[in-house]
Scaffold this motif. Sequence first.
Motif, mmCIF file in Angstrom:
data_model
loop_
_atom_site.group_PDB
_atom_site.id
_atom_site.type_symbol
_atom_site.label_atom_id
_atom_site.label_comp_id
_atom_site.label_asym_id
_atom_site.label_seq_id
_atom_site.Cartn_x
_atom_site.Cartn_y
_atom_site.Cartn_z
ATOM 1 N N VAL A 1 0.810 -1.227 0.000
ATOM 2 C CA VAL A 1 0.000 0.000 0.000
ATOM 3 C C VAL A 1 0.837 1.267 0.000
ATOM 4 N N LYS A 2 2.142 1.132 0.071
ATOM 5 C CA LYS A 2 3.008 2.320 0.090
ATOM 6 C C LYS A 2 2.783 3.153 -1.163
ATOM 7 N N GLY A 3 2.658 4.459 -0.949
ATOM 8 C CA GLY A 3 2.432 5.377 -2.062
ATOM 9 C C GLY A 3 0.978 5.535 -2.439
ATOM 10 N N ARG A 4 0.106 4.673 -1.912
ATOM 11 C CA ARG A 4 -1.320 4.758 -2.225
ATOM 12 C C ARG A 4 -2.159 5.098 -0.998
ATOM 13 N N PHE A 5 -1.768 4.601 0.165
ATOM 14 C CA PHE A 5 -2.514 4.810 1.400
ATOM 15 C C PHE A 5 -1.758 5.770 2.312
ATOM 16 N N THR A 6 -2.510 6.552 3.071
ATOM 17 C CA THR A 6 -1.912 7.454 4.049
ATOM 18 C C THR A 6 -2.665 7.344 5.364
ATOM 19 N N ILE A 7 -1.933 7.074 6.432
ATOM 20 C CA ILE A 7 -2.533 7.023 7.765
ATOM 21 C C ILE A 7 -2.252 8.331 8.481
ATOM 22 N N SER A 8 -3.237 8.796 9.235
ATOM 23 C CA SER A 8 -3.062 10.008 10.024
ATOM 24 C C SER A 8 -3.926 9.884 11.273
ATOM 25 N N ARG A 9 -3.701 10.769 12.220
ATOM 26 C CA ARG A 9 -4.505 10.723 13.435
ATOM 27 C C ARG A 9 -4.732 12.120 13.978
ATOM 28 N N ASP A 10 -5.844 12.256 14.691
ATOM 29 C CA ASP A 10 -6.191 13.486 15.397
ATOM 30 C C ASP A 10 -6.224 13.119 16.868
ATOM 31 N N ASN A 11 -5.161 13.452 17.579
ATOM 32 C CA ASN A 11 -5.065 13.057 18.990
ATOM 33 C C ASN A 11 -6.147 13.708 19.853
ATOM 34 N N ALA A 12 -6.551 14.904 19.497
ATOM 35 C CA ALA A 12 -7.593 15.587 20.278
ATOM 36 C C ALA A 12 -8.931 14.860 20.176
ATOM 37 N N LYS A 13 -9.140 14.182 19.046
ATOM 38 C CA LYS A 13 -10.406 13.460 18.829
ATOM 39 C C LYS A 13 -10.260 11.959 19.028
ATOM 40 N N ASN A 14 -9.050 11.512 19.394
ATOM 41 C CA ASN A 14 -8.795 10.065 19.548
ATOM 42 C C ASN A 14 -9.232 9.296 18.312
ATOM 43 N N THR A 15 -8.899 9.832 17.173
ATOM 44 C CA THR A 15 -9.346 9.266 15.901
ATOM 45 C C THR A 15 -8.163 9.038 14.963
ATOM 46 N N VAL A 16 -8.227 7.921 14.252
ATOM 47 C CA VAL A 16 -7.225 7.611 13.246
ATOM 48 C C VAL A 16 -7.927 7.472 11.903
ATOM 49 N N TYR A 17 -7.241 7.881 10.849
ATOM 50 C CA TYR A 17 -7.804 7.865 9.504
ATOM 51 C C TYR A 17 -6.920 7.037 8.582
ATOM 52 N N LEU A 18 -7.529 6.535 7.526
ATOM 53 C CA LEU A 18 -6.776 5.869 6.480
ATOM 54 C C LEU A 18 -7.313 6.351 5.140
ATOM 55 N N GLN A 19 -6.529 7.179 4.461
ATOM 56 C CA GLN A 19 -6.890 7.634 3.133
ATOM 57 C C GLN A 19 -6.362 6.616 2.134
ATOM 58 N N MET A 20 -7.250 6.054 1.348
ATOM 59 C CA MET A 20 -6.886 5.011 0.401
ATOM 60 C C MET A 20 -7.153 5.504 -1.017
ATOM 61 N N ASN A 21 -6.100 5.642 -1.774
ATOM 62 C CA ASN A 21 -6.200 6.096 -3.165
ATOM 63 C C ASN A 21 -5.742 4.993 -4.113
ATOM 64 N N SER A 22 -6.088 5.147 -5.370
ATOM 65 C CA SER A 22 -5.689 4.169 -6.399
ATOM 66 C C SER A 22 -5.999 2.744 -5.958
ATOM 67 N N LEU A 23 -7.206 2.558 -5.490
ATOM 68 C CA LEU A 23 -7.588 1.259 -4.946
ATOM 69 C C LEU A 23 -7.581 0.184 -6.018
ATOM 70 N N LYS A 24 -7.222 -1.026 -5.594
ATOM 71 C CA LYS A 24 -7.144 -2.179 -6.481
ATOM 72 C C LYS A 24 -8.077 -3.271 -5.967
ATOM 73 N N PRO A 25 -8.518 -4.156 -6.839
ATOM 74 C CA PRO A 25 -9.386 -5.256 -6.375
ATOM 75 C C PRO A 25 -8.753 -6.059 -5.241
ATOM 76 N N GLU A 26 -7.437 -6.167 -5.238
ATOM 77 C CA GLU A 26 -6.781 -6.933 -4.172
ATOM 78 C C GLU A 26 -6.784 -6.214 -2.827
ATOM 79 N N ASP A 27 -7.259 -4.977 -2.797
ATOM 80 C CA ASP A 27 -7.431 -4.277 -1.524
ATOM 81 C C ASP A 27 -8.747 -4.659 -0.845
ATOM 82 N N THR A 28 -9.569 -5.427 -1.532
ATOM 83 C CA THR A 28 -10.846 -5.854 -0.966
ATOM 84 C C THR A 28 -10.622 -6.688 0.283
#
Length: 124
Positions: free
Chosen positions: A63-90
């Motif tokens: 997933v390197k170069g396609r996915f980005t993980i980030s977090r908002d510590n104030a909201k205790n929340t983590v995100y995963l932005q997934m771009n250029s998705l492929k069928p094998e990401d299912t």
Amino acid sequence: QVQLVESGGGLVQAGGSLRLSCAASGNIFSINAMGWYRQAPGKQRELVAHITSSGSTNYADSVKGRFTISRDNAKNTVYLQMNSLKPEDTAVYYCNADGSSWSQYRIPVDFASWGPGTQVTVSS
């Protein structure tokens, strides 16, 4: 106890994007690392991306170069932005977090929690 709830999964065409969110709630004292894992049918659960409390990240090679993980510590929340998705990401995507929570005796105790998972389906 600390609960995690994922959101943002769904059906998308190959090449598309999705953004997953995972919010932690409960008697949280502190959260150390947070991460995203996935499990495809017939396969073992695997690490997708991981982020520490200071923001250091690591990713699965697939997933390197396609996915980005980030977090908002104030909201205790983590995100995963997934771009250029492929069928094998299912897969079902799971959120994970570890840290400390307040016990009934008001003493911080370690926790490690998983969310129930959210389905991501990428069509070809």
